[in-house]
Design an enzyme around this catalytic site. Structure first.
Site, PDB file in Angstrom:
ATOM      1  N   HIS A  74     -32.903 -72.838  84.996  1.00  0.00           N
ATOM      2  CA  HIS A  74     -33.948 -72.550  84.018  1.00  0.00           C
ATOM      3  C   HIS A  74     -35.218 -72.006  84.693  1.00  0.00           C
ATOM      4  O   HIS A  74     -35.469 -72.250  85.886  1.00  0.00           O
ATOM      5  CB  HIS A  74     -34.273 -73.804  83.201  1.00  0.00           C
ATOM      6  CG  HIS A  74     -33.215 -74.122  82.178  1.00  0.00           C
ATOM      7  ND1 HIS A  74     -33.395 -75.043  81.177  1.00  0.00           N
ATOM      8  CD2 HIS A  74     -31.973 -73.596  81.999  1.00  0.00           C
ATOM      9  CE1 HIS A  74     -32.310 -75.080  80.421  1.00  0.00           C
ATOM     10  NE2 HIS A  74     -31.431 -74.227  80.905  1.00  0.00           N
ATOM     11  N   GLU A  99     -38.297 -72.828  84.452  1.00  0.00           N
ATOM     12  CA  GLU A  99     -39.221 -73.837  84.973  1.00  0.00           C
ATOM     13  C   GLU A  99     -38.748 -74.336  86.348  1.00  0.00           C
ATOM     14  O   GLU A  99     -39.555 -74.501  87.270  1.00  0.00           O
ATOM     15  CB  GLU A  99     -39.306 -75.032  84.006  1.00  0.00           C
ATOM     16  CG  GLU A  99     -39.818 -74.675  82.606  1.00  0.00           C
ATOM     17  CD  GLU A  99     -38.721 -74.274  81.628  1.00  0.00           C
ATOM     18  OE1 GLU A  99     -37.704 -73.692  82.054  1.00  0.00           O
ATOM     19  OE2 GLU A  99     -38.884 -74.548  80.426  1.00  0.00           O
ATOM     20  N   CYS A 151     -35.951 -79.844  82.193  1.00  0.00           N
ATOM     21  CA  CYS A 151     -37.164 -79.256  82.780  1.00  0.00           C
ATOM     22  C   CYS A 151     -38.368 -80.165  82.559  1.00  0.00           C
ATOM     23  O   CYS A 151     -39.259 -80.231  83.408  1.00  0.00           O
ATOM     24  CB  CYS A 151     -37.406 -77.865  82.205  1.00  0.00           C
ATOM     25  SG  CYS A 151     -36.143 -76.682  82.729  1.00  0.00           S
ATOM     26  N   CYS A 166     -36.890 -77.658  78.062  1.00  0.00           N
ATOM     27  CA  CYS A 166     -35.817 -78.571  77.639  1.00  0.00           C
ATOM     28  C   CYS A 166     -36.057 -79.941  78.283  1.00  0.00           C
ATOM     29  O   CYS A 166     -36.988 -80.103  79.093  1.00  0.00           O
ATOM     30  CB  CYS A 166     -34.456 -78.010  78.040  1.00  0.00           C
ATOM     31  SG  CYS A 166     -34.152 -78.089  79.810  1.00  0.00           S
TER      32      CYS A 166
HETATM   33  N1  LIG Z   1     -37.155 -74.103  78.569  1.00  0.00           N
HETATM   34  C1  LIG Z   1     -36.078 -73.326  78.771  1.00  0.00           C
HETATM   35  C2  LIG Z   1     -35.087 -73.263  77.812  1.00  0.00           C
HETATM   36  C3  LIG Z   1     -34.008 -72.446  78.046  1.00  0.00           C
HETATM   37  N2  LIG Z   1     -33.947 -71.736  79.195  1.00  0.00           N
HETATM   38  C4  LIG Z   1     -32.844 -70.792  79.361  1.00  0.00           C
HETATM   39  C5  LIG Z   1     -31.468 -71.296  79.407  1.00  0.00           C
HETATM   40  C6  LIG Z   1     -30.679 -70.124  78.866  1.00  0.00           C
HETATM   41  O1  LIG Z   1     -30.515 -69.142  79.886  1.00  0.00           O
HETATM   42  C7  LIG Z   1     -31.597 -69.575  77.793  1.00  0.00           C
HETATM   43  C8  LIG Z   1     -31.325 -70.139  76.434  1.00  0.00           C
HETATM   44  O2  LIG Z   1     -30.234 -69.499  75.914  1.00  0.00           O
HETATM   45  P1  LIG Z   1     -29.860 -69.562  74.353  1.00  0.00           P
HETATM   46  O3  LIG Z   1     -29.510 -70.985  74.067  1.00  0.00           O
HETATM   47  O4  LIG Z   1     -31.065 -69.108  73.580  1.00  0.00           O
HETATM   48  O5  LIG Z   1     -28.699 -68.628  74.224  1.00  0.00           O
HETATM   49  O6  LIG Z   1     -32.888 -69.940  78.227  1.00  0.00           O
HETATM   50  C9  LIG Z   1     -34.951 -71.802  80.136  1.00  0.00           C
HETATM   51  O7  LIG Z   1     -34.908 -71.111  81.181  1.00  0.00           O
HETATM   52  N3  LIG Z   1     -35.984 -72.636  79.915  1.00  0.00           N
HETATM   53 ZN   LIG Z   2     -34.884 -76.330  80.956  1.00  0.00          ZN
END
Ligand SMILES: Nc1ccn([C@H]2C[C@H](O)[C@@H](COP(=O)(O)O)O2)c(=O)n1
Ligand SMILES: [Zn+2]
Length: 146
Positions: A61, A63, A90, A87
């Protein structure tokens, strides 16, 4: 440009590097002297991108990458600007790193258990989070000299 607009713009620009076909996320960590000390975006682990198909469960992710990319000894008292609300995993990293606040752009997964858990942990850890309110809503970049 207002400092906060600059920091969120750095997160947005970082997100542009993500190869995630669905959601590109960026993060920018700023210390108490208002200096950027780490940026990151969601990506597959180093060296894996060309060998594995994109997988949400394997991605690092934004973060996490911003934290690992830090150019200072620690992140105590730092603020983190994120294009998407963190999330639960993170949130744990942000809390353990000793960061003091979270500023987010989108909260599109607000009702998900991961986001709900993250919010609960931030509240318990007394780490405030707030939605980013820009002074300027658009930043235009000209990369070609005229
Ligand atoms: N705080 C976050 C939340 C999600 N991510 C990343 C993880 C996945 O690559 C994408 C989410 O994918 P989706 O469920 O919208 O198809 O975002 C993150 O880096 N940081
Ligand atoms: Zn995350």
């Amino acid at each position: 440009m207002e400092p906060e607009d600059y920091f969120m713009a750095a997160a947005v620009l970082s997100a542009r590097r993500s190869r995630d076909p669905s959601t590109q996320v960026g993060a920018c960590i700023v210390n108490q002297d208002k200096k950027v000390v780490g940026v990151g975006y969601n990506k597959m682990p180093n060296g894996c991108e060309d060998h594995m198909p994109w997988s949400r469960s394997k991605v690092c992710h934004a973060e996490l990458n911003a934290i690992l990319n830090k150019n200072s000894a620690d992140l105590k008292g730092c603020s983190i600007y994120v294009t998407l609300f963190p999330c639960n995993e993170c949130a744990k990293l942000i809390i353990q790193a000793g960061m003091k606040e979270v500023i987010y752009l989108s909260d599109k997964y607000n009702t998900s258990p991961e986001t709900q858990a993250a919010k609960l942990m931030f509240k318990q850890a007394k780490i405030p989070f707030r939605k980013f309110l820009p002074k300027e809503t658009e930043v235009v970049l000209q990369l070609q000299s005229v």
